[in-house]
Design a protein around this motif. Structure first.
Motif, PDB file in Angstrom:
ATOM      1  N   GLU A  57       0.845  -1.200   0.000  1.00  0.00           N
ATOM      2  CA  GLU A  57       0.000   0.000   0.000  1.00  0.00           C
ATOM      3  C   GLU A  57       0.880   1.250   0.000  1.00  0.00           C
ATOM      4  OE1 GLU A  57      -3.447   0.053  -0.003  1.00  0.00           O
ATOM      5  OE2 GLU A  57      -3.620  -2.134   0.082  1.00  0.00           O
ATOM      6  N   LYS A  58       1.924   1.229   0.815  1.00  0.00           N
ATOM      7  CA  LYS A  58       2.855   2.370   0.868  1.00  0.00           C
ATOM      8  C   LYS A  58       3.557   2.551  -0.470  1.00  0.00           C
ATOM      9  CE  LYS A  58       3.852   1.578   5.737  1.00  0.00           C
ATOM     10  NZ  LYS A  58       4.855   1.028   6.652  1.00  0.00           N
ATOM     11  N   LEU A  59       4.031   1.461  -1.044  1.00  0.00           N
ATOM     12  CA  LEU A  59       4.739   1.546  -2.322  1.00  0.00           C
ATOM     13  C   LEU A  59       3.820   2.058  -3.435  1.00  0.00           C
ATOM     14  CD1 LEU A  59       6.833  -1.732  -2.102  1.00  0.00           C
ATOM     15  CD2 LEU A  59       7.725   0.617  -2.071  1.00  0.00           C
ATOM     16  N   LEU A  60       2.588   1.596  -3.456  1.00  0.00           N
ATOM     17  CA  LEU A  60       1.634   2.084  -4.465  1.00  0.00           C
ATOM     18  C   LEU A  60       1.376   3.577  -4.294  1.00  0.00           C
ATOM     19  CD1 LEU A  60      -0.928  -0.858  -4.636  1.00  0.00           C
ATOM     20  CD2 LEU A  60       0.516  -0.030  -6.508  1.00  0.00           C
ATOM     21  N   ARG A  61       1.222   4.010  -3.046  1.00  0.00           N
ATOM     22  CA  ARG A  61       1.028   5.451  -2.795  1.00  0.00           C
ATOM     23  C   ARG A  61       2.236   6.239  -3.266  1.00  0.00           C
ATOM     24  NH1 ARG A  61      -1.284   3.828   1.995  1.00  0.00           N
ATOM     25  NH2 ARG A  61       0.628   4.185   3.166  1.00  0.00           N
ATOM     26  N   LYS A  76      14.666   6.977 -11.501  1.00  0.00           N
ATOM     27  CA  LYS A  76      15.524   6.087 -10.705  1.00  0.00           C
ATOM     28  C   LYS A  76      14.843   5.771  -9.363  1.00  0.00           C
ATOM     29  CE  LYS A  76      20.213   5.429  -9.162  1.00  0.00           C
ATOM     30  NZ  LYS A  76      21.566   5.631  -9.565  1.00  0.00           N
ATOM     31  N   LYS A  77      14.257   6.788  -8.742  1.00  0.00           N
ATOM     32  CA  LYS A  77      13.541   6.582  -7.477  1.00  0.00           C
ATOM     33  C   LYS A  77      12.356   5.643  -7.697  1.00  0.00           C
ATOM     34  CE  LYS A  77      11.798   9.182  -3.545  1.00  0.00           C
ATOM     35  NZ  LYS A  77      11.602  10.512  -2.972  1.00  0.00           N
ATOM     36  N   MET A  78      11.671   5.815  -8.828  1.00  0.00           N
ATOM     37  CA  MET A  78      10.547   4.934  -9.149  1.00  0.00           C
ATOM     38  C   MET A  78      11.052   3.495  -9.292  1.00  0.00           C
ATOM     39  SD  MET A  78       7.822   5.087 -12.236  1.00  0.00           S
ATOM     40  CE  MET A  78       7.310   6.686 -11.695  1.00  0.00           C
ATOM     41  N   GLY A  79      12.192   3.330  -9.924  1.00  0.00           N
ATOM     42  CA  GLY A  79      12.759   1.993 -10.092  1.00  0.00           C
ATOM     43  C   GLY A  79      13.060   1.327  -8.762  1.00  0.00           C
ATOM     44  N   ILE A  80      13.506   2.105  -7.791  1.00  0.00           N
ATOM     45  CA  ILE A  80      13.782   1.564  -6.450  1.00  0.00           C
ATOM     46  C   ILE A  80      12.492   1.037  -5.822  1.00  0.00           C
ATOM     47  CG2 ILE A  80      14.485   2.186  -4.092  1.00  0.00           C
ATOM     48  CD1 ILE A  80      16.528   4.141  -5.457  1.00  0.00           C
ATOM     49  N   HIS A  81      11.418   1.835  -5.907  1.00  0.00           N
ATOM     50  CA  HIS A  81      10.116   1.389  -5.374  1.00  0.00           C
ATOM     51  C   HIS A  81       9.644   0.126  -6.101  1.00  0.00           C
ATOM     52  CE1 HIS A  81       9.724   4.815  -2.797  1.00  0.00           C
ATOM     53  NE2 HIS A  81       9.524   5.685  -3.782  1.00  0.00           N
TER      54      HIS A  81
END
Length: 156
Positions: A57-61, A76-81
């Motif tokens: 849920e946190k990652l989707l948010r 790059k930050k999106m790739g980490i998530h």
């Protein structure tokens, strides 16, 4: 009569799992997770999956927040998530969610915002389906455990 209800619930649980495997929603990792459950940790799978749901849920948010930012450019930050989401999904056997993460990551590596938005919608859809079906499974498991644990006094 009581045993019949327990067996019926067990059969319903098996049918639901078979459907989820047939649809490719789950893979063998989920079965391996179930094998780790025993009398000393009877809620192991439920607990692990609930941790997964909370983190997801946190990652989707976070993913939605990143993509909704008009100035977004931190792929790059999106790739980490996405790597976190993919890893945790794989660890519980959430095959379709994990597969969507792979496609999402490919779009993010190409800095493809519209592809990322489409992938996010699909990811949210697959995640919700998984969550609903696993909640259904755990409800049946709880009913089965309650039915198996109920003991009525013998009538003379």
């Amino acid at each position: 009569m009581l045993g019949w209800g327990v067996e019926r619930l067990r059969a319903d649980m098996n049918r639901l799992l078979a459907l989820l495997f047939h649809q490719g929603v789950l893979d063998e990792q989920f079965l391996q997770l179930q094998q780790l459950q025993d009398e000393s940790s009877p809620n192991f799978v439920y607990d692990v999956v609930n941790i997964y749901f909370n983190e997801s849920e946190k990652l989707l948010r976070n993913l939605r927040t990143l993509l909704m930012d008009r100035e977004f450019s931190d792929y790059k930050k999106m790739g980490i998530h996405l790597n976190q989401f993919m890893g945790s999904s794989s660890s519980i056997g959430a095959k379709r969610v994990s597969n969507v993460c792979v496609a999402f990551r490919a779009a993010s590596e190409q800095n493809n915002r519209s592809g990322c938005l489409r992938a996010l919608e699909l990811l949210e859809h697959e995640y919700c389906y998984l969550k609903n079906k696993l909640h259904e499974f755990f409800q049946m498991e709880q009913q089965r455990a309650l039915a198996a644990g109920v003991r009525y006094p013998m009538q003379n």
